[in-house]
Design a protein around this motif. Sequence first.
Motif, PDB file in Angstrom:
ATOM      1  N   UNK A  75     -54.774 -14.563 -52.015  1.00 15.73           N
ATOM      2  CA  UNK A  75     -53.699 -13.701 -51.527  1.00 15.73           C
ATOM      3  C   UNK A  75     -52.453 -13.833 -52.395  1.00 15.73           C
ATOM      4  N   UNK A  76     -52.161 -15.039 -52.848  1.00 11.97           N
ATOM      5  CA  UNK A  76     -50.986 -15.239 -53.711  1.00 11.97           C
ATOM      6  C   UNK A  76     -51.099 -14.412 -54.985  1.00 11.97           C
ATOM      7  N   UNK A  77     -52.268 -14.441 -55.595  1.00  9.46           N
ATOM      8  CA  UNK A  77     -52.452 -13.707 -56.844  1.00  9.46           C
ATOM      9  C   UNK A  77     -52.312 -12.207 -56.604  1.00  9.46           C
ATOM     10  N   UNK A  78     -52.983 -11.702 -55.582  1.00  9.05           N
ATOM     11  CA  UNK A  78     -52.916 -10.272 -55.300  1.00  9.05           C
ATOM     12  C   UNK A  78     -51.485  -9.843 -55.003  1.00  9.05           C
ATOM     13  N   UNK A  79     -50.762 -10.658 -54.259  1.00 10.18           N
ATOM     14  CA  UNK A  79     -49.369 -10.339 -53.943  1.00 10.18           C
ATOM     15  C   UNK A  79     -48.509 -10.270 -55.199  1.00 10.18           C
ATOM     16  N   UNK A  80     -48.862 -11.060 -56.212  1.00 11.33           N
ATOM     17  CA  UNK A  80     -48.043 -11.166 -57.423  1.00 11.33           C
ATOM     18  C   UNK A  80     -48.352 -10.107 -58.478  1.00 11.33           C
ATOM     19  N   UNK A  81     -49.557  -9.566 -58.471  1.00  3.75           N
ATOM     20  CA  UNK A  81     -49.943  -8.627 -59.539  1.00  3.75           C
ATOM     21  C   UNK A  81     -49.014  -7.412 -59.530  1.00  3.75           C
ATOM     22  N   UNK A  82     -48.311  -7.225 -60.615  1.00  7.90           N
ATOM     23  CA  UNK A  82     -47.426  -6.075 -60.757  1.00  7.90           C
ATOM     24  C   UNK A  82     -46.088  -6.195 -60.069  1.00  7.90           C
ATOM     25  N   UNK A  83     -45.862  -7.275 -59.331  1.00  9.22           N
ATOM     26  CA  UNK A  83     -44.652  -7.356 -58.506  1.00  9.22           C
ATOM     27  C   UNK A  83     -43.369  -7.372 -59.337  1.00  9.22           C
ATOM     28  N   UNK A  84     -43.399  -8.033 -60.477  1.00  4.63           N
ATOM     29  CA  UNK A  84     -42.187  -8.122 -61.295  1.00  4.63           C
ATOM     30  C   UNK A  84     -41.668  -6.749 -61.710  1.00  4.63           C
ATOM     31  N   UNK A  85     -42.573  -5.815 -61.926  1.00  4.22           N
ATOM     32  CA  UNK A  85     -42.177  -4.491 -62.391  1.00  4.22           C
ATOM     33  C   UNK A  85     -42.051  -3.466 -61.276  1.00  4.22           C
ATOM     34  N   UNK A 113     -49.899 -11.328 -47.546  1.00  5.14           N
ATOM     35  CA  UNK A 113     -50.325  -9.935 -47.714  1.00  5.14           C
ATOM     36  C   UNK A 113     -50.186  -9.084 -46.463  1.00  5.14           C
ATOM     37  N   UNK A 114     -50.029  -9.694 -45.305  1.00  6.47           N
ATOM     38  CA  UNK A 114     -50.115  -8.927 -44.064  1.00  6.47           C
ATOM     39  C   UNK A 114     -49.068  -7.828 -43.985  1.00  6.47           C
ATOM     40  N   UNK A 115     -47.910  -8.040 -44.581  1.00  3.87           N
ATOM     41  CA  UNK A 115     -46.865  -7.017 -44.544  1.00  3.87           C
ATOM     42  C   UNK A 115     -47.227  -5.794 -45.380  1.00  3.87           C
TER      43      UNK A 115
END
Length: 351
Positions: A75-85, A113-115
Amino acid sequence: MNYLKFLILALFSSTLLNIQAQEKKSYKIQTVAFYNLENLFDTINDPTKFDEASPMMELKTNRSKVYKKKVHNMARVIADIGFKDTQNSPAIIGVSEVENRDVLEDLVNDSLLISRDYGIIHYSSPDVRGIDVAMLYQKKLFTPISTSSHELKIYDDLTSKRVYTRDQLLVSGNLDGDLIHVIVNHWPSRSGGEARSRPKRVAAAKLTKHLVDSLQVIDPYAKIFIMGDLNDDPTNESVKDVLKTQKNKNNVSFKDVYNPFETFFKNGLGTTAYRDAWSLFDQIMISKPLLEKDFSSYRFYKAGIFNENYLTQKSGQYKGYPYRSWGYGGFTDGYSDHFPVYMYVIKEVEN
């Protein structure tokens, strides 16, 4: 917020990356991604599957604790993918090496991820290891119209027995109002050697090509994303010759497929490593309509390998490799033996 409004000084060049300062425009940006979750199995023995050989079931103690941590790490990885941009997680992400829908439910309901309110599209496949592909999507950004699972029938060239492997998932729907199609793959492995197993991946590529052709018969301008762990590099026969991929956007003809990951591979980058050699098995490819310069609907912006520092092994024999979840000692508290891949698509919005 579900999109990033970012200002670009633009007239876009043919590469979309060389931007000349002329006028201010605003764009929405969304992330489309793929991630091999490396044996995301639950702790329950399923008598209909060979899951007792999974790393999770081989643990003698603390299975529940390890399972929760494994899910949280994914979940951490999925939450982070693309987040910076984008200030958001992927609008759409294909996944592989998941045991069943239950593990996906646990994943999307993780605190990280729930949100995002991810929906799940999953079919059970006949894979001998009991692993499937699936697609997650943010319900506020993507609305499925149709979904289907497509069986790959292949046979061992020595025994003539059927090889049971992953089905291919086809999802059609509206991404923020734009009709797109996503094909999620996990092609047969290189078990037995690359040469001997090659025909199986060529067969998988032919099935994918059939799906692409079928979509283009209905709509020649279909926006198609082909993603997955292909167990082949961008330069292998299955990708280059069967899918007819091009590494240069300017060379993509009407029915060809653009593969931005071929350039990454030729520059020495990869998503998984073995014996000190990198492979780029994880790829996202697109049909030509996603390369057009009319940004009134979503078009390709750029692609990347999500290889953040925390996803990399820091020491030991496998220093620099993806920090995998499972090793000879059991759970490592790592993530996956594959890096995720992603693609940004953008469209113009009124200021």
